[in-house]
Design a protein around this motif. Structure first.
Motif, PDB file in Angstrom:
ATOM      1  N   GLU A  38       0.838  -1.201   0.000  1.00  0.00           N
ATOM      2  CA  GLU A  38       0.000   0.000   0.000  1.00  0.00           C
ATOM      3  C   GLU A  38       0.877   1.256   0.000  1.00  0.00           C
ATOM      4  N   ILE A  39       1.936   1.247   0.788  1.00  0.00           N
ATOM      5  CA  ILE A  39       2.849   2.395   0.827  1.00  0.00           C
ATOM      6  C   ILE A  39       3.544   2.560  -0.515  1.00  0.00           C
ATOM      7  N   ARG A  41       2.372   1.739  -3.409  1.00  0.00           N
ATOM      8  CA  ARG A  41       1.371   2.272  -4.332  1.00  0.00           C
ATOM      9  C   ARG A  41       1.220   3.781  -4.128  1.00  0.00           C
ATOM     10  N   GLU A  42       1.195   4.216  -2.872  1.00  0.00           N
ATOM     11  CA  GLU A  42       1.072   5.648  -2.580  1.00  0.00           C
ATOM     12  C   GLU A  42       2.323   6.414  -3.014  1.00  0.00           C
ATOM     13  N   GLN A  45       2.035   6.910  -6.692  1.00  0.00           N
ATOM     14  CA  GLN A  45       1.065   7.972  -6.975  1.00  0.00           C
ATOM     15  C   GLN A  45       1.684   9.343  -6.705  1.00  0.00           C
ATOM     16  N   LEU A  46       2.450   9.446  -5.628  1.00  0.00           N
ATOM     17  CA  LEU A  46       3.124  10.709  -5.298  1.00  0.00           C
ATOM     18  C   LEU A  46       4.085  11.102  -6.407  1.00  0.00           C
ATOM     19  N   LYS A 114       7.503   5.433  -9.440  1.00  0.00           N
ATOM     20  CA  LYS A 114       7.934   4.853  -8.167  1.00  0.00           C
ATOM     21  C   LYS A 114       9.349   5.312  -7.813  1.00  0.00           C
TER      22      LYS A 114
END
Length: 124
Positions: A38-39, A41-42, A45-46, A114
């Motif tokens: 999850e981190i 993926r975030e 996105q960042l 990423k």
């Protein structure tokens, strides 16, 4: 209870303790992997949402510019990086005086996002 029965009972207790411990470890490992995914993926996105995502824009003469490439994960069309100028994505979009440039569809933008996200949060 005979001696053999006591030895067998102790062996079974030990195996159960080890099995229970292994199941708890596997459950914790799955939870850890889920949270880290999850981190990640975030972070992607960042990096993707950042206007500073590093890009390559061709600076040599040739066909009209229509796309810019990923600086971190370029496609096979980027043979010689000296033919390209590195710039943030926000600038790369407007790098051509004739057209609004778009992302090259062959570059690895997910991986580039990423990588850039990790740079933004201070990891290597």
């Amino acid at each position: 209870m005979s001696f053999a029965d006591r030895v067998q009972a102790l062996r079974l207790r030990k195996l159960k303790i080890l099995d229970d411990h292994n199941k708890r470890i596997q459950k914790l490992q799955r939870a850890l992997n889920s949270e880290l995914s999850e981190i990640d993926r975030e972070i992607s996105q960042l990096g993707d949402a950042s206007a500073r995502l590093p890009c390559l824009v061709r600076i040599t003469p040739g066909p009209e510019l229509t796309v810019y490439h990923s600086a971190d994960v370029p496609c096979g069309r980027v043979h010689n990086r000296q033919n390209f100028k590195v710039m943030p994505e926000i600038d790369a979009m407007d790098a051509s005086p004739y057209a609004y440039l778009e992302r090259c569809s062959a570059c690895g933008w997910k991986r580039a996002a990423k990588i850039h996200g990790n740079h933004l949060i201070g990891e290597v």
